[in-house]
Design a protein around this motif. Structure first.
Motif, short mmCIF file in Angstrom:
data_model
loop_
_atom_site.label_atom_id
_atom_site.label_comp_id
_atom_site.label_asym_id
_atom_site.label_seq_id
_atom_site.Cartn_x
_atom_site.Cartn_y
_atom_site.Cartn_z
N LEU A 1 0.84 -1.20 0.00
CA LEU A 1 0.00 0.00 0.00
C LEU A 1 0.87 1.24 0.00
O LEU A 1 1.82 1.34 0.76
CB LEU A 1 -0.89 0.03 1.25
CG LEU A 1 -1.90 -1.08 1.40
CD1 LEU A 1 -2.54 -1.02 2.78
CD2 LEU A 1 -2.96 -1.01 0.32
N GLU B 1 -3.12 5.51 1.39
CA GLU B 1 -3.81 4.27 1.73
C GLU B 1 -3.22 3.59 2.97
O GLU B 1 -3.94 3.02 3.78
CB GLU B 1 -3.81 3.29 0.55
CG GLU B 1 -4.69 3.71 -0.61
CD GLU B 1 -4.07 4.79 -1.49
OE1 GLU B 1 -2.84 5.05 -1.37
OE2 GLU B 1 -4.82 5.39 -2.27
N GLN B 2 -1.89 3.65 3.11
CA GLN B 2 -1.27 3.01 4.28
C GLN B 2 -1.74 3.68 5.57
O GLN B 2 -2.03 2.99 6.56
CB GLN B 2 0.25 3.04 4.16
CG GLN B 2 0.91 2.15 5.19
CD GLN B 2 2.41 2.11 5.04
OE1 GLN B 2 3.09 2.88 5.69
NE2 GLN B 2 2.89 1.23 4.18
N HIS C 1 -4.58 5.27 5.97
CA HIS C 1 -5.97 4.86 6.14
C HIS C 1 -6.03 3.45 6.75
O HIS C 1 -6.86 3.18 7.63
CB HIS C 1 -6.72 4.85 4.80
CG HIS C 1 -6.81 6.19 4.13
ND1 HIS C 1 -6.97 7.38 4.81
CD2 HIS C 1 -6.77 6.51 2.82
CE1 HIS C 1 -7.03 8.37 3.94
NE2 HIS C 1 -6.90 7.87 2.72
N ALA C 2 -5.16 2.58 6.27
CA ALA C 2 -5.15 1.19 6.75
C ALA C 2 -4.73 1.11 8.22
O ALA C 2 -5.32 0.36 8.99
CB ALA C 2 -4.22 0.33 5.89
N GLY D 1 -6.65 -3.52 -1.81
CA GLY D 1 -6.11 -2.16 -1.86
C GLY D 1 -4.74 -2.12 -2.49
O GLY D 1 -4.44 -1.23 -3.30
N ALA E 1 -3.73 -0.36 -6.10
CA ALA E 1 -2.64 0.60 -6.22
C ALA E 1 -1.64 0.17 -7.29
O ALA E 1 -1.07 1.01 -7.98
CB ALA E 1 -1.93 0.77 -4.87
#
Length: 192
Positions: free
Chosen positions: A133, A137-138, A140-141, A186, A190
């Motif tokens: 990710l 996104e990372q 968010h994760a 995800g 990406a």
């Protein structure tokens, strides 16, 4: 504990043990003093206030939990690392409910930056490296994992899952599988 044996470290451990028995919100200098058999005034040469004591317990619990999580993650990747990470938090919360609550104490920015909380974030990102990710996104994760795990752990501790015949462990595994699939998707999005 004899008065001569009082140290900050011993008081923090006594406070952490008290938190596990009665709840972190019940930990005060007076309560710890009663627990160790000394007058409250005796503790003020070691800690400034109940808030200082609670902060020290939070730092102790963050460090203790970070060590357990690091041990659980050693040599793991992907879903296996995700499960080990999640299980370490859930197991710690079950064994040490007051200490787990202490890890949620809001720390001032300087104290937080020097705490094991930084290690927790680094380990979460290490788990996520297996999912390829990027940012944002990372981030968010990381937030999703923390929210899901803490939410589940809190509901379970409050007896929120005792009204159905489905074993909470089955739901926990289902959540980990679902998060694994979400994270893999995800990373694939990406890369595509």
């Amino acid at each position: 504990m004899a008065r001569a044996g009082l140290t900050v470290d011993r008081l923090v451990v006594a406070g952490a043990e008290l938190a596990d028995r009665v709840g972190f919100d019940q930990v005060t200098v007076a309560a710890v003093a009663r627990g160790v058999g000394v007058r409250t005034a005796s503790l003020y040469s070691h800690v400034k206030s109940s808030q200082d004591l609670r902060t020290r317990i939070a730092l102790y619990a963050l460090e203790e939990l970070a060590d357990l999580v690091a041990e659980a993650l050693a040599g793991r990747a992907g879903r296996d690392a995700l499960a080990a990470f999640a299980d370490a938090y859930r197991d710690y919360a079950a064994r040490h409910p007051g200490r787990y609550d202490a890890t949620r104490l809001r720390l001032d920015p300087e104290t937080a930056a020097g705490s094991a909380g930084v290690r927790h974030a680094q380990m979460a990102r290490a788990v996520l490296r297996g999912y390829d990710l990027g940012e944002p996104e990372q981030t968010h994760a990381v937030r999703t994992l923390g929210s899901v795990f803490h939410g589940y752990i809190s509901l379970e501790a409050a007896g929120g899952f005792s009204h159905t015949p489905v074993d909470p462990r089955q739901s926990w595994e289902w959540i980990i599988d679902s998060l694994d699939a979400l994270l893999r998707a995800g990373g694939a999005r990406a890369a595509g």
